[in-house]
Structures are given as C-alpha cells and as structure tokens.
Design a protein around this motif. Structure first.
Motif, PDB file in Angstrom:
ATOM      1  N   LEU A 262       0.827  -1.208   0.000  1.00 29.50           N
ATOM      2  CA  LEU A 262       0.000   0.000   0.000  1.00 29.50           C
ATOM      3  C   LEU A 262       0.862   1.259   0.000  1.00 29.50           C
ATOM      4  N   PHE A 263       2.148   1.084   0.279  1.00 31.94           N
ATOM      5  CA  PHE A 263       3.049   2.240   0.369  1.00 31.94           C
ATOM      6  C   PHE A 263       4.170   2.177  -0.668  1.00 31.94           C
ATOM      7  N   ASN A 264       3.986   1.354  -1.715  1.00 33.45           N
ATOM      8  CA  ASN A 264       4.990   1.360  -2.770  1.00 33.45           C
ATOM      9  C   ASN A 264       4.843   2.630  -3.603  1.00 33.45           C
ATOM     10  N   SER A 265       5.717   2.805  -4.564  1.00 35.15           N
ATOM     11  CA  SER A 265       5.729   4.046  -5.350  1.00 35.15           C
ATOM     12  C   SER A 265       4.433   4.286  -6.100  1.00 35.15           C
ATOM     13  N   GLN A 266       3.678   3.215  -6.341  1.00 36.68           N
ATOM     14  CA  GLN A 266       2.441   3.322  -7.110  1.00 36.68           C
ATOM     15  C   GLN A 266       1.255   3.773  -6.260  1.00 36.68           C
ATOM     16  N   TYR A 267       1.254   3.385  -4.969  1.00 32.79           N
ATOM     17  CA  TYR A 267       0.042   3.566  -4.172  1.00 32.79           C
ATOM     18  C   TYR A 267       0.190   4.419  -2.922  1.00 32.79           C
ATOM     19  N   TRP A 268       1.405   4.828  -2.557  1.00 35.01           N
ATOM     20  CA  TRP A 268       1.562   5.502  -1.267  1.00 35.01           C
ATOM     21  C   TRP A 268       0.738   6.776  -1.170  1.00 35.01           C
ATOM     22  N   LYS A 269       0.703   7.569  -2.231  1.00 38.26           N
ATOM     23  CA  LYS A 269      -0.053   8.818  -2.195  1.00 38.26           C
ATOM     24  C   LYS A 269      -1.553   8.548  -2.085  1.00 38.26           C
ATOM     25  N   THR A 270      -2.025   7.559  -2.849  1.00 38.28           N
ATOM     26  CA  THR A 270      -3.441   7.176  -2.783  1.00 38.28           C
ATOM     27  C   THR A 270      -3.807   6.712  -1.383  1.00 38.28           C
ATOM     28  N   GLY A 351     -17.205  11.207 -12.779  1.00 39.10           N
ATOM     29  CA  GLY A 351     -16.132  10.414 -12.193  1.00 39.10           C
ATOM     30  C   GLY A 351     -16.204  10.309 -10.688  1.00 39.10           C
ATOM     31  N   ARG A 352     -15.420   9.373 -10.147  1.00 36.27           N
ATOM     32  CA  ARG A 352     -15.437   9.109  -8.707  1.00 36.27           C
ATOM     33  C   ARG A 352     -14.840  10.263  -7.916  1.00 36.27           C
ATOM     34  N   LYS A 353     -13.682  10.747  -8.345  1.00 34.54           N
ATOM     35  CA  LYS A 353     -12.969  11.784  -7.593  1.00 34.54           C
ATOM     36  C   LYS A 353     -13.794  13.060  -7.481  1.00 34.54           C
ATOM     37  N   PHE A 398     -16.650   3.971  -0.439  1.00 33.76           N
ATOM     38  CA  PHE A 398     -16.815   2.521  -0.529  1.00 33.76           C
ATOM     39  C   PHE A 398     -16.822   2.056  -1.981  1.00 33.76           C
ATOM     40  N   VAL A 399     -17.180   2.929  -2.905  1.00 35.19           N
ATOM     41  CA  VAL A 399     -17.112   2.602  -4.324  1.00 35.19           C
ATOM     42  C   VAL A 399     -15.676   2.709  -4.816  1.00 35.19           C
ATOM     43  N   TYR A 400     -15.015   3.802  -4.470  1.00 38.79           N
ATOM     44  CA  TYR A 400     -13.692   4.102  -5.012  1.00 38.79           C
ATOM     45  C   TYR A 400     -12.592   3.198  -4.462  1.00 38.79           C
ATOM     46  N   THR A 401     -12.588   2.959  -3.156  1.00 39.26           N
ATOM     47  CA  THR A 401     -11.475   2.233  -2.528  1.00 39.26           C
ATOM     48  C   THR A 401     -11.297   0.821  -3.072  1.00 39.26           C
ATOM     49  N   PRO A 402     -12.344  -0.009  -3.216  1.00 34.93           N
ATOM     50  CA  PRO A 402     -12.121  -1.336  -3.805  1.00 34.93           C
ATOM     51  C   PRO A 402     -11.677  -1.271  -5.265  1.00 34.93           C
ATOM     52  N   GLU A 403     -12.040  -0.202  -5.961  1.00 32.62           N
ATOM     53  CA  GLU A 403     -11.668  -0.093  -7.371  1.00 32.62           C
ATOM     54  C   GLU A 403     -10.200   0.269  -7.555  1.00 32.62           C
ATOM     55  N   VAL A 404      -9.655   1.067  -6.658  1.00 30.93           N
ATOM     56  CA  VAL A 404      -8.315   1.609  -6.873  1.00 30.93           C
ATOM     57  C   VAL A 404      -7.209   0.655  -6.408  1.00 30.93           C
ATOM     58  N   PHE A 405      -7.522  -0.239  -5.463  1.00 34.16           N
ATOM     59  CA  PHE A 405      -6.510  -1.172  -4.977  1.00 34.16           C
ATOM     60  C   PHE A 405      -6.676  -2.534  -5.640  1.00 34.16           C
ATOM     61  N   ALA A 457      -8.462  16.920  -1.171  1.00 32.84           N
ATOM     62  CA  ALA A 457      -7.734  15.649  -1.206  1.00 32.84           C
ATOM     63  C   ALA A 457      -8.317  14.711  -2.261  1.00 32.84           C
ATOM     64  N   CYS A 458      -9.636  14.705  -2.396  1.00 31.07           N
ATOM     65  CA  CYS A 458     -10.288  13.857  -3.408  1.00 31.07           C
ATOM     66  C   CYS A 458      -9.819  14.226  -4.816  1.00 31.07           C
ATOM     67  N   LEU A 459      -9.744  15.514  -5.077  1.00 33.30           N
ATOM     68  CA  LEU A 459      -9.328  15.973  -6.410  1.00 33.30           C
ATOM     69  C   LEU A 459      -7.866  15.661  -6.689  1.00 33.30           C
ATOM     70  N   ASN A 460      -7.067  15.466  -5.646  1.00 32.21           N
ATOM     71  CA  ASN A 460      -5.646  15.196  -5.804  1.00 32.21           C
ATOM     72  C   ASN A 460      -5.297  13.717  -5.779  1.00 32.21           C
ATOM     73  N   LEU A 461      -6.304  12.836  -5.720  1.00 30.15           N
ATOM     74  CA  LEU A 461      -6.038  11.406  -5.802  1.00 30.15           C
ATOM     75  C   LEU A 461      -5.409  11.082  -7.161  1.00 30.15           C
ATOM     76  N   PRO A 462      -4.382  10.238  -7.205  1.00 29.55           N
ATOM     77  CA  PRO A 462      -3.664   9.988  -8.462  1.00 29.55           C
ATOM     78  C   PRO A 462      -4.476   9.253  -9.524  1.00 29.55           C
ATOM     79  N   PHE A 463      -5.442   8.415  -9.109  1.00 34.97           N
ATOM     80  CA  PHE A 463      -6.145   7.567 -10.062  1.00 34.97           C
ATOM     81  C   PHE A 463      -7.629   7.896 -10.123  1.00 34.97           C
ATOM     82  N   GLU A 464      -8.160   7.943 -11.335  1.00 35.28           N
ATOM     83  CA  GLU A 464      -9.607   7.976 -11.555  1.00 35.28           C
ATOM     84  C   GLU A 464     -10.006   6.587 -12.031  1.00 35.28           C
TER      85      GLU A 464
END
Length: 520
Positions: A262-270, A351-353, A398-405, A457-464
């Motif tokens: 969850l804290f690798n370079s791909q996901y730490w910010k999320t 979109g989710r964000k 609850f919609v976004y979190t299962p989708e992004v990980f 913070a929602c608008l700054n999430l890396p992934f849509e």
C-alpha cells in the motif's frame, strides 16, 4: 530434425486457435450483471442492514440505560465509543483475514462473531459487562465492510458504481428498520429485546451463507483457477450467458495482504489521501448527526447571535425517549436517501474523484448558514442537505477504494481505511458535544474546514477509476509490462512455449512482432 531449436514466427496471425486466452476481467464483462448479482445484492445487503442496526442501537438504548442504571452522560456516550474502538481494532484484522483466506471466509467469521456477542450483550447484568460486550460487537462489525469488497469483485465495469451505491442503500434502510423496531419494542419489552432482535439480519445472512461463492478473482490470484472457472460457469449459467472461449489467464501466485504494497511508489499517495478522506468523512458525518441533536435542544437557533455557548445540563437528568424522538431520528435517517440518488446520477458522468469532492464541498456549503440566525425550519433544511451529501460521500469512498486497490490487498486496504474512519468517529463527539458547549463558531468552522480539505484531497487522488477494470496485482501496469506464459503440449511433449505481453486488462499486446517457440 533438431533436438531443440528456436523459431521466430509473426505474432498472433499464425498462432493456433488452441492458445486463445481470456482474463478474469473479460469473463466478468461477458457474464455481465444478471440474476446472480441480484441474489448476491440481497444477501450482502443483509450484512449492511446488520451494520446500521448495530450502530443505531446505542443511540436508541442510551436514554433508557441512563435512567434505568442511573449512569452519567459520559458513560452513556462510552457505550457508543467502545463500538468504534472495537471496529478500529477489528477492521484491519478482518481485512488481513479476507486477503489471506478469502472474502467469504472473512465475512462469515465477522458476522458470526457479531451475532454471538450481540446476543450476549442483551443479557448484560451490569454496565461493565455491557461495555465489554459492545466493544467485542464492534470488533465484529469492523469486518462487515468486506461485503463491499466481495460484491465489487463480481461486477462488470459498466454499472459497478451504481450497483455498489445501491448496496450501501441498505445501510440507510437498516437505520430505518432499527427505529421502527424501537417504536414497537422499547415501550413494552425494553432495551434488552431491542438489542437481541437487532441481530436477526445477521442470523438470516448466516442461514443463506452456503449459497455465497468465493470471489473468483481471489481464487485466480491464489492459484485455484479450476475453482474460479466453476464459479464463473455457475454465474454465467444463472445469467444465461456463456464464458469466453479458450483458457483463462493465470496470474502469478503472490503473498496476499502485504501492507507494505500500500506504500509502494504506485500507491503511497493514494493510501495516505484515502486515510484522510475516510477519517474526514466519519468525522463530518457523526458531527452533523450530533450537531442536529445539540442545536435542536438549544431551542431558538438565534442563540448564536446572543451567546457563543450552549449551557450544560445535569449529567444525571433522566428523560426517556418518546415516540416523537424516534420519529425525529427516523426523519433524519431518511434525509440520507436523496443524497444517494444524486451521486448515483453523477458518479458515472463526472467520475469518482469529482463526485466525492462535490459531496464534501456541498457539506461545507450547507453548514455556512449555521453561522447566522435562522429559523428552525431553515435549520432543519440545511442540516438535512449536509447530512444527505456527507452520507453520499461516505458511500462514494466505498465505491472508489475497492476499485483503486488490486485484488491481492484490496480487503486489507479496505480494513485499514475503515479503521482510520473510526478515528474520525471517536474524535467527533468531543467536538460536536464538548467543544460546542464552549464555543460554537470554532466548532462549525472545524467541520467546514475539515470537509473542505477532504474535498481538495479527493481531487488530488492519483487515479480515476471510472470505466476501469479491477486490478489483480500491484505488479499490473497501466499499459504494458505484464506477460502471459502459454505452453502447448502433445502426448506429454511440449511443442512450444510462448510469453505474450499483455496490458492492464490482460489483453494481448499486438505491438509485439514475434514470439519465441521452443520445439523438442
């Protein structure tokens, strides 16, 4: 003929049809949403009804315990707090269990745990026993969010957000059911019967538990491809569809539920942003629920212009809840439904964000009139709007979190995020009830500011995640970098092996011009 030689052949066109492959994502898209998903919707909905009823129970039985056991107000509040503490402990534990042993196993275990201690708490002889048992109930409730993880892994991309949002509507329904049950039970049978009867949805879920399949995504990632095929075949049959032709792609078996991923370079910010978003959501949600009670108790809302305090009352003042009180709770619970329908319309369009950010910004905007002297009707309207949007925002995470990980640690991510949300729920009463009695304007400002920051913070999430397939592993890349290994055999002899690059969805990357073939 050579004992072993390597041939280079043009890609795809000359491949025999026997090596056609499909991914779990492609299978889900072909199967679509049908009768099976509707059945699963109703079954997992029972878990969310259970969650809501357990969370509403302390609100309803609190006044009765206050009078019956002559306990001060802070001890009444502690009955709710220990549930949140238990949830904070249980959420990451159940997430780890669900990632390691399966979503079905984790969900069944947490509901069985909650049912057992929920029934026991109805027989609590003294306050200490009730406090301990409700804390254990909270530990179990912390895993019910995994029902969203499980349900999301059976859904196609199209309509996934709407399906999850409608599942979470069961939470609002559970709150309504608990209030209606209280209207019937509390005046005659008392709080013990209310606590006991509130466990009925959990019992119903466990009765139909054997029907519920394990997530085929989890099975594929765990190396149980055959079991996943059986599940997919069953779903396809119920939906009157057929699976794609060919062999389903097997993903590399990896260790599940690694928190460090969850804290690798791909996901730490999320991960960090989502922790703050979950915390802010429950902080703001329970803030508006508690503020509603406090502001209405203050009577004339013009108190904000004459004094910046709400006078404290005697902590041992005894007042049983009336039918009118239950109706007020019912109306405020129903206020969450309009927000649900609004975000259902927005989530697949903007979109989710942006939808999550919209919910937080509207919550902050709805609190601004509370700085002024407004009448009770206007106060009720703005509070209802705020509650509708913050409840909708809670459903959106609850919609976004299962989708992004990815599947490998999706349940763990949900569990830890849920634990962070309980921190917000624990802090909120001290702001909405304690700080409010000292200074009103800073209280409202704190909720407005926190919600505003969460929207940013929602608008700054890396992934849509709008329109995206669910990922299976953190090793998946957005475009390229994965490969599928395929071997063709004849009479026990390997004719050739190939390594085919694929994209995030597991589709063959046709930009590759050749493949290596090993012939014995």
């Amino acid at each position: 003929m050579c004992g072993e030689c390597t041939l280079t052949l043009p890609f795809v066109d000359r491949l025999p049809s026997s090596i056609e492959t499909f991914t779990i994502n492609e299978a889900m898209e072909v199967i679509g949403f049908g009768k099976f998903q509707w059945k699963m919707y109703l079954l997992t909905g029972l878990a969310w009804i259970s969650d809501a009823m357990v969370m509403m129970t302390p609100v309803i039985v609190g006044p009765a315990l206050h009078c019956e056991w002559r306990i001060p107000a802070y001890q009444v509040a502690l009955i709710t707090s220990v549930v949140f503490i238990g949830m904070g402990i249980g959420s990451p534990v159940w997430g780890k269990v669900s990632d390691k042993y399966g979503r079905k196993v984790g969900l069944a275990m947490c509901l069985s745990w909650t049912l057992f201690y929920g029934i026991l708490s109805a027989f609590s002889p003294v306050y200490g026993w009730l406090l301990a048992l409700r804390g254990l109930v909270g530990v179990g409730i912390g895993g019910i969010g995994q029902s969203v993880t499980l349900y999301s892994e059976f859904l196609p991309v199209k309509g996934r957000s709407t399906a999850i949002m409608m599942l979470l509507a069961f939470w609002a329904a559970g709150g309504v059911f608990e209030v209606l049950l209280a209207l019937l039970v509390m005046p005659t049978l008392g709080w013990r019967w209310l606590i006991g009867l509130s466990t009925i949805p959990m019992g119903l879920f466990l009765c139909f538990f054997s029907w519920l399949p394990e997530s085929p995504r989890f099975d594929v990632l765990s190396g149980r491809r055959e079991k996943a095929i059986v599940t997919l075949t069953r779903i396809a049959k119920e939906n009157n569809k057929s699976l794609p032709q060919g062999r389903m792609v097997e993903y590399e078996q990896i260790e599940h539920g690694k928190i460090k991923n969850l804290f690798n370079s791909q996901y730490w910010k999320t991960t960090i942003l989502l922790w703050f978003i979950w915390l802010s959501n429950t902080f703001s949600y329970f803030g508006i629920v508690l503020l509603t009670t406090e502001l209405f108790r203050a009577g004339d809302s013009c108190w904000v212009t004459t004094t910046d305090k709400i006078e404290p009352r005697c902590s041992l003042e005894c007042k049983y809840s009336t039918a009118a009180d239950y109706k007020d709770i019912l109306y405020t619970s129903l206020a969450e439904l309009p927000g649900l329908f609004i975000v259902v319309l927005a989530v697949d369009r903007i979109g989710r964000k942006k939808t999550m950010a919209l919910c937080f910004f509207m919550y902050s905007l709805s609190l601004l009139p509370l700085y002024a002297c407004i009448g009770r009707i206007a106060l009720t309207i703005f509070i209802s709007i705020a509650r509708a949007f913050i409840a909708a925002g809670f459903q959106m995470v609850f919609v976004y979190t299962p989708e992004v990980f990815p599947t490998e640690n999706r349940a763990s991510a949900m569990g830890i995020c849920s634990a962070m949300s309980r921190v917000g729920a624990l802090v909120s009463p001290f702001v909405a009830q304690v700080l409010l009695r000292t200074s009103v304007y800073p209280t409202i400002s704190l909720y407005c500011g926190c919600s505003l920051l969460a929207g940013i913070a929602c608008l700054n999430l890396p992934f849509e995640t709008l329109g995206k397939n669910l990922r299976e592993s953190h090793l998946d890349q957005e475009d390229e970098g994965q490969t599928i290994k395929t071997a063709i055999h004849s009479n026990g002899t390997t004719l050739y092996e190939q390594e085919i690059p694929v994209d995030q969805q597991g589709r063959m990357n046709k930009s590759s011009s050749s493949l290596n073939v090993h012939v014995n």
